[in-house]
Scaffold this motif. Structure first.
Motif, PDB file in Angstrom:
ATOM      1  N   ILE A  72       0.626  -1.379  -0.099  1.00  0.00           N
ATOM      2  CA  ILE A  72      -0.527  -0.141   0.254  1.00  0.00           C
ATOM      3  C   ILE A  72       0.834   1.176   0.027  1.00  0.00           C
ATOM      4  O   ILE A  72       0.187   2.164  -0.568  1.00  0.00           O
ATOM      5  N   PHE A  73       1.848   1.175   1.520  1.00  0.00           N
ATOM      6  CA  PHE A  73       3.102   2.468   0.810  1.00  0.00           C
ATOM      7  C   PHE A  73       3.430   2.494  -0.675  1.00  0.00           C
ATOM      8  O   PHE A  73       3.589   3.718  -1.333  1.00  0.00           O
ATOM      9  N   ILE A  74       3.856   1.375  -1.109  1.00  0.00           N
ATOM     10  CA  ILE A  74       4.309   1.742  -2.275  1.00  0.00           C
ATOM     11  C   ILE A  74       3.662   2.347  -3.419  1.00  0.00           C
ATOM     12  O   ILE A  74       3.945   3.108  -4.410  1.00  0.00           O
ATOM     13  N   PHE A  75       2.357   1.443  -4.014  1.00  0.00           N
ATOM     14  CA  PHE A  75       1.449   1.949  -4.683  1.00  0.00           C
ATOM     15  C   PHE A  75       1.312   3.315  -4.400  1.00  0.00           C
ATOM     16  O   PHE A  75       0.581   4.070  -5.266  1.00  0.00           O
ATOM     17  N   THR A  76       0.806   3.956  -2.668  1.00  0.00           N
ATOM     18  CA  THR A  76       0.375   5.357  -2.494  1.00  0.00           C
ATOM     19  C   THR A  76       1.875   6.614  -2.808  1.00  0.00           C
ATOM     20  O   THR A  76       0.973   7.226  -3.467  1.00  0.00           O
ATOM     21  N   ILE A  77       2.773   6.061  -2.805  1.00  0.00           N
ATOM     22  CA  ILE A  77       4.130   6.777  -3.867  1.00  0.00           C
ATOM     23  C   ILE A  77       3.540   6.764  -5.159  1.00  0.00           C
ATOM     24  O   ILE A  77       4.276   7.971  -5.514  1.00  0.00           O
ATOM     25  N   GLU A  78       3.717   5.570  -5.422  1.00  0.00           N
ATOM     26  CA  GLU A  78       3.178   5.678  -7.058  1.00  0.00           C
ATOM     27  C   GLU A  78       2.733   6.698  -7.588  1.00  0.00           C
ATOM     28  O   GLU A  78       2.605   7.393  -8.543  1.00  0.00           O
ATOM     29  N   TYR A  79       0.998   6.499  -6.511  1.00  0.00           N
ATOM     30  CA  TYR A  79       0.097   7.268  -7.170  1.00  0.00           C
ATOM     31  C   TYR A  79       0.673   8.688  -6.766  1.00  0.00           C
ATOM     32  O   TYR A  79      -0.212   9.604  -7.638  1.00  0.00           O
ATOM     33  N   LEU A  80       1.197   8.948  -5.806  1.00  0.00           N
ATOM     34  CA  LEU A  80       1.340  10.439  -5.960  1.00  0.00           C
ATOM     35  C   LEU A  80       1.754  11.305  -6.591  1.00  0.00           C
ATOM     36  O   LEU A  80       1.968  12.385  -7.357  1.00  0.00           O
ATOM     37  N   LEU A  81       3.860  10.376  -6.595  1.00  0.00           N
ATOM     38  CA  LEU A  81       4.042  11.025  -7.738  1.00  0.00           C
ATOM     39  C   LEU A  81       3.646  10.769  -9.413  1.00  0.00           C
ATOM     40  O   LEU A  81       3.829  12.514 -10.414  1.00  0.00           O
ATOM     41  N   ARG A  82       2.722  10.555 -10.263  1.00  0.00           N
ATOM     42  CA  ARG A  82       1.508  10.229 -10.571  1.00  0.00           C
ATOM     43  C   ARG A  82       0.673  11.555 -11.522  1.00  0.00           C
ATOM     44  O   ARG A  82       1.215  11.736 -12.217  1.00  0.00           O
ATOM     45  N   VAL A  83       0.289  11.829  -9.964  1.00  0.00           N
ATOM     46  CA  VAL A  83      -0.150  13.260  -9.613  1.00  0.00           C
ATOM     47  C   VAL A  83       0.757  14.293 -10.115  1.00  0.00           C
ATOM     48  O   VAL A  83       0.130  14.999 -10.910  1.00  0.00           O
ATOM     49  N   TYR A  84       1.898  14.011  -9.167  1.00  0.00           N
ATOM     50  CA  TYR A  84       2.308  15.242  -9.286  1.00  0.00           C
ATOM     51  C   TYR A  84       3.136  15.453 -11.078  1.00  0.00           C
ATOM     52  O   TYR A  84       3.403  17.028 -11.045  1.00  0.00           O
ATOM     53  N   VAL A  85       3.584  14.760 -11.958  1.00  0.00           N
ATOM     54  CA  VAL A  85       4.611  14.767 -12.225  1.00  0.00           C
ATOM     55  C   VAL A  85       3.218  14.987 -14.443  1.00  0.00           C
ATOM     56  O   VAL A  85       4.135  14.439 -15.162  1.00  0.00           O
ATOM     57  N   ALA A  86       1.882  13.866 -13.571  1.00  0.00           N
ATOM     58  CA  ALA A  86       0.964  14.120 -15.517  1.00  0.00           C
ATOM     59  C   ALA A  86       1.033  15.253 -15.538  1.00  0.00           C
ATOM     60  O   ALA A  86       0.780  16.781 -15.305  1.00  0.00           O
ATOM     61  N   HIS A  87       1.243  15.870 -16.422  1.00  0.00           N
ATOM     62  CA  HIS A  87       1.186  16.655 -17.402  1.00  0.00           C
ATOM     63  C   HIS A  87       0.026  17.109 -17.988  1.00  0.00           C
ATOM     64  O   HIS A  87      -0.949  18.291 -17.987  1.00  0.00           O
ATOM     65  N   GLY A  88      -1.572  16.665 -17.353  1.00  0.00           N
ATOM     66  CA  GLY A  88      -2.807  16.820 -17.202  1.00  0.00           C
ATOM     67  C   GLY A  88      -2.874  16.136 -16.253  1.00  0.00           C
ATOM     68  O   GLY A  88      -3.737  15.168 -16.944  1.00  0.00           O
ATOM     69  N   ARG A  89      -2.843  16.977 -15.142  1.00  0.00           N
ATOM     70  CA  ARG A  89      -3.153  16.570 -14.080  1.00  0.00           C
ATOM     71  C   ARG A  89      -4.782  15.130 -13.251  1.00  0.00           C
ATOM     72  O   ARG A  89      -4.992  14.875 -12.950  1.00  0.00           O
ATOM     73  N   MET A  90      -5.561  16.678 -13.898  1.00  0.00           N
ATOM     74  CA  MET A  90      -7.248  16.144 -14.026  1.00  0.00           C
ATOM     75  C   MET A  90      -7.453  15.230 -14.243  1.00  0.00           C
ATOM     76  O   MET A  90      -8.344  14.677 -14.595  1.00  0.00           O
ATOM     77  N   SER A  91      -6.460  14.924 -15.815  1.00  0.00           N
ATOM     78  CA  SER A  91      -6.759  14.387 -17.363  1.00  0.00           C
ATOM     79  C   SER A  91      -6.749  13.030 -16.271  1.00  0.00           C
ATOM     80  O   SER A  91      -7.791  12.092 -16.440  1.00  0.00           O
ATOM     81  N   TYR A  92      -4.828  12.595 -15.639  1.00  0.00           N
ATOM     82  CA  TYR A  92      -5.179  11.668 -15.111  1.00  0.00           C
ATOM     83  C   TYR A  92      -5.835  11.109 -13.753  1.00  0.00           C
ATOM     84  O   TYR A  92      -6.351  10.015 -13.703  1.00  0.00           O
ATOM     85  N   ILE A  93      -5.919  12.029 -12.934  1.00  0.00           N
ATOM     86  CA  ILE A  93      -6.439  11.399 -11.772  1.00  0.00           C
ATOM     87  C   ILE A  93      -8.500  11.290 -12.445  1.00  0.00           C
ATOM     88  O   ILE A  93      -8.485   9.816 -11.775  1.00  0.00           O
ATOM     89  N   PHE A  94      -9.026  11.842 -13.238  1.00  0.00           N
ATOM     90  CA  PHE A  94     -10.001  11.275 -13.720  1.00  0.00           C
ATOM     91  C   PHE A  94     -10.245  10.284 -14.668  1.00  0.00           C
ATOM     92  O   PHE A  94     -11.158   9.670 -15.299  1.00  0.00           O
ATOM     93  N   SER A  95      -9.129  10.320 -15.051  1.00  0.00           N
ATOM     94  CA  SER A  95      -8.838   8.688 -16.328  1.00  0.00           C
ATOM     95  C   SER A  95      -9.187   7.289 -15.558  1.00  0.00           C
ATOM     96  O   SER A  95      -9.114   7.156 -14.106  1.00  0.00           O
ATOM     97  N   PHE A  96      -9.455   6.235 -16.456  1.00  0.00           N
ATOM     98  CA  PHE A  96      -9.556   5.345 -15.994  1.00  0.00           C
ATOM     99  C   PHE A  96      -8.767   4.285 -14.986  1.00  0.00           C
ATOM    100  O   PHE A  96      -8.587   3.818 -14.087  1.00  0.00           O
ATOM    101  N   PHE A  97      -7.442   4.409 -15.853  1.00  0.00           N
ATOM    102  CA  PHE A  97      -6.338   4.210 -14.724  1.00  0.00           C
ATOM    103  C   PHE A  97      -5.552   4.711 -13.423  1.00  0.00           C
ATOM    104  O   PHE A  97      -5.501   4.154 -12.654  1.00  0.00           O
ATOM    105  N   GLY A  98      -6.666   6.014 -13.502  1.00  0.00           N
ATOM    106  CA  GLY A  98      -6.515   6.937 -12.206  1.00  0.00           C
ATOM    107  C   GLY A  98      -7.219   7.070 -11.655  1.00  0.00           C
ATOM    108  O   GLY A  98      -6.868   6.806  -9.731  1.00  0.00           O
ATOM    109  N   ILE A  99      -8.529   6.554 -11.259  1.00  0.00           N
ATOM    110  CA  ILE A  99      -9.959   6.068 -10.966  1.00  0.00           C
ATOM    111  C   ILE A  99      -8.835   4.802 -10.104  1.00  0.00           C
ATOM    112  O   ILE A  99      -9.220   4.526  -8.789  1.00  0.00           O
ATOM    113  N   ILE A 100      -8.082   3.899 -10.840  1.00  0.00           N
ATOM    114  CA  ILE A 100      -8.047   2.624 -10.718  1.00  0.00           C
ATOM    115  C   ILE A 100      -6.980   2.929  -9.682  1.00  0.00           C
ATOM    116  O   ILE A 100      -7.079   1.601  -8.657  1.00  0.00           O
ATOM    117  N   ASP A 101      -6.207   3.227 -10.335  1.00  0.00           N
ATOM    118  CA  ASP A 101      -4.269   3.843  -8.687  1.00  0.00           C
ATOM    119  C   ASP A 101      -5.097   3.818  -7.793  1.00  0.00           C
ATOM    120  O   ASP A 101      -4.621   3.530  -6.838  1.00  0.00           O
TER     121      ASP A 101
END
Length: 280
Positions: A72-101
């Motif tokens: 869970i710690f690994i997945f949380t860090i990964e998710y936060l990093l994806r949100v932080y570096v995503a070019h379209g932050r909101m697009s990733y958060i509300f994308s299919f894989f963003g919701i799954i993550d």
């Protein structure tokens, strides 16, 4: 000179490097990250499966819990990093894989103050869907589209087939309720219909079985029908799939019904009868 420009430039450079590692798989580091993520997801899913076994949970409960929180710690860090570096932050958060993550990590935090949320850990299994993205399985979308077109084209035949099966089950179930009766396990028509479904699907659990000669005869006939029924949906879908594949290979397809448009001189579709509106 801007005092903060150097710092901002450095931060942007770091973000781009992290982005290349997480979102890009063409670089050596990106490939290594994808492999590590695949292994982590597989191990986490296997851990959840073993955790459901009571004997394993009793013997290795502490280890399983510790590893679970580690993942869970690994997945949380990964998710936060994806949100932080995503070019379209909101697009990733509300994308299919963003919701799954996100769903993969939220239940673990809810369970600390809401024990009922433990049932939501099943969402962590959905992280396996990330493999489709990592392994570039999107290249099979065209093949899956052909299958969906074949299923859509055969829906009328499949519907008739299912209604026929339902009719057989109701009739045979009612007959067995009358023939065998409650003393032989056929306590009601719904229970007898359950037996008919199990028999016609050739599964045969054996929890209910006919005892009379007439009941055994009906059961045998239903079994033979079941074997013949197996080939029906396979034949229907295979036929439609062959037509769909032929349409695509020929480079000509009716947009109204996805059927073979015929020769180049045809003006109307041979299936739906509508004026041909083709893709070439």
């Amino acid at each position: 000179m801007c005092k903060g420009c150097g710092t901002l430039g450095y931060q942007d450079n770091i973000k781009e490097k992290i982005y290349d590692v997480i979102f890009e798989s063409e670089t050596p580091v990106g490939k290594a990250f994808d492999i590590l993520l695949i292994l982590t997801i597989i191990f986490n899913s296997a851990l959840m499966i073993f955790e459901s076994v009571e004997s394993v949970r009793e013997s290795y409960g502490f280890l399983i819990t510790s590893l679970g929180w580690f993942f869970i710690f690994i997945f949380t860090i990964e998710y936060l990093l994806r949100v932080y570096v995503a070019h379209g932050r909101m697009s990733y958060i509300f994308s299919f894989f963003g919701i799954i993550d996100l769903l993969a990590i939220l239940p673990a935090f809810f369970v600390t103050f809401l024990p009922q949320a433990r049932l939501l850990v099943i969402f962590r299994i959905f992280r396996l869907l990330r493999l489709f993205s990592i392994l570039k399985m999107g290249r099979y979308i065209e093949e899956s589209s052909q299958l969906m077109r074949a299923l859509k084209a055969s829906r009328a035949k499949i519907t008739v087939f299912l209604f026929t099966i339902l009719f057989i089950i109701v009739i045979v179930g009612s007959m067995m309720y009358v023939i065998e009766g409650p003393e032989n396990g056929f306590v009601s028509i719904p229970e007898s219909m359950y037996w008919a479904i199990v028999t016609v699907s050739t599964v045969g659990y054996g929890d209910i079985s006919p005892q009379t000669s007439v009941g055994k005869f009906v059961s045998g006939v239903l079994m033979i029908i079941g074997y013949s029924i197996i080939a029906v949906p396979t034949g229907i879908i295979s036929n439609e799939l062959a037509h769909t594949t032929k349409n695509l290979v020929g480079g000509k397809q009716c947009r109204h019904c996805n059927w073979q448009a015929g020769s180049l001189d045809d003006k109307f579709c041979p299936k739906c009868g509508k004026e041909i509106n083709i893709e070439t």
